[in-house]
Design an enzyme around this catalytic site. Structure first.
Site, PDB file in Angstrom:
ATOM      1  CB  CYS A  28     -65.323 -23.526  86.842  1.00  0.00           C
ATOM      2  SG  CYS A  28     -64.615 -22.880  88.373  1.00  0.00           S
ATOM      3  CG  HIS A  30     -68.990 -25.261  88.024  1.00  0.00           C
ATOM      4  ND1 HIS A  30     -68.037 -25.932  88.749  1.00  0.00           N
ATOM      5  CD2 HIS A  30     -68.711 -23.928  88.167  1.00  0.00           C
ATOM      6  CE1 HIS A  30     -67.211 -25.041  89.310  1.00  0.00           C
ATOM      7  NE2 HIS A  30     -67.609 -23.830  88.969  1.00  0.00           N
ATOM      8  CG  ASN A  63     -66.188 -23.249  92.417  1.00  0.00           C
ATOM      9  OD1 ASN A  63     -65.825 -24.313  91.912  1.00  0.00           O
ATOM     10  ND2 ASN A  63     -66.260 -22.126  91.730  1.00  0.00           N
TER      11      ASN A  63
END
Ligand code: UT7
Length: 327
Positions: free
Chosen positions: A112, A252, A282
């Site tokens: 990520c 994020h 996500n």
């Protein structure tokens, strides 16, 4: 020395919408639990095709909107944790599919943190004067590594791709500063157990469901709250930024509670945080450029943006970007 400015955006979202209601039928979970603990309401799923298909569409979208030909791209970096294949690189396949015939490129694997790491890497090629047009595409087909029998992880992830174009500018705009960190001691908490050199694929690894994401959510959550907020505080202090002078936090999108913790630490008003986790979940490499894409109409030249991420590795960091277009 020229600075690397973001001068264009592109994105691709698959059509299929996986709702919390559908997940309620797959695992022992509820819409309320998912919304309360994560903020996610739905995510997109790519039913046919690979990461490179979404990545190529995002690059094509970027080129069309920016009014450039794909063969003007010098370098294309792909941030992904779900490459089409272990090798060759997905960046090369995306370039081929998007018609970026002159571009060289490679993948960056930092989970990520991948988009942020790729962005600061790409900026170096602009700052040295070596390249004029560098594309960073964050693309992930997370559904290809999600175990839809594991309620701890299957609620979290979605598929998407989004891309930014970097070009040189002599104005005080673009990537101004960044901090990046990696700590390999985080690996036990978030990883895929098999399929790499440590544990090559076998019938046993497939039967043990070891080709999916494994996450021990709590320690990752704790480290993410601290890591993202600390990196953000560091970049703000180094550049004299305050909650008043930051126009947008671009975080994020892993969990709305992690984003909230970072926002509070920054002293930032809620309307100045880009949050679209409720729609996409996500999407790993794609979250940050997808936020920029969704907020593009509101962005103005000179806006102060703080990009921040935390992910598997652990990898984390923050970047200070002065937005370079829009009035
Ligand atoms: O982007 C990469 C980095 N990743 C992240 O940043 C993710 C970080 N972690 C998280 O976002 C959170 O830890 C999760 C959303 C994954 C989990 O939330 P949590 O508040 O940490 O829950 P938990 O893991 O502590 O679980 C609490 C309870 C447990 O039940 P018991 O043991 O208290 O009886 C879980 O079994 O919730 C249960 N649970 C669920 N219940 C309903 C776990 N998943 C689910 C679910 N639906 N989907």
């Amino acid at each position: 020395m020229p600075r690397a400015a973001i001068t264009g955006l592109g994105a691709h979202l698959p059509d299929y919408i996986l709702t919390n209601a559908e997940l309620e039928k797959l695992v022992d979970t509820t819409n309320d639990w998912i919304i309360e603990r994560t903020g996610i309401r739905e995510r997109r799923i790519l039913k046919e095709g690979a990461t490179s298909d979404m990545g190529a569409k995002a690059v094509t979208d970027l080129c069309q909107r920016r009014g450039i030909s794909p063969d003007e791209i010098d370098l294309l970096i792909c941030a992904t944790v779900t490459p089409d294949m272990l090798f060759p690189s997905t960046a090369g396949i995306i370039s081929h599919k998007a018609g970026a015939k002159r571009a060289w490129g490679y993948d960056v694997e930092a989970a990520c943190g991948g988009f942020l790491f790729s962005l600061v890497t790409a900026a170096q090629f602009i700052e040295t004067g070596r390249h004029k047009k560098v594309v960073v595409v964050g693309a992930d087909k997370m559904s290809s590594i999600v175990d839809y029998t594991d309620r701890n992880t299957c609620i979290l992830f979605g598929d998407a791709a989004a891309a930014v174009l970097l070009e040189p500018t002599d104005d005080p705009l673009g990537l101004i500063d960044y901090v990046s960190y990696v700590d390999g001691s985080g690996a036990p908490h978030l990883h895929m157990k098999a399929g790499g050199s440590l544990k090559p694929p076998s019938v046993d690894t497939v039967l043990a469901r070891e080709h999916f994401i494994y996450q021990d959510g709590k320690p990752v959550f704790k480290a993410a709250v601290v890591g993202m907020a600390d990196a953000t505080a560091e970049i703000m202090a180094r550049n004299g930024l305050t909650g008043e002078t930051v126009d947008y936090l671009v975080p994020h999108q892993a969990n709305n509670r992690i984003i909230e913790a970072t926002r509070e630490r920054m002293g930032l008003a809620p309307e100045r945080v880009m949050v679209n986790i409720h729609r996409y979940g996500n999407t790993t490499g794609a979250t940050i450029p997808l936020c920029l894409h969704d907020w593009e109409p509101q962005l103005k030249t000179g806006h102060n943006l703080v990009l921040a991420a935390f992910g598997g590795g652990f990898t984390w960091g923050a970047a200070y970007v002065k937005w370079a277009y829009g009035s």
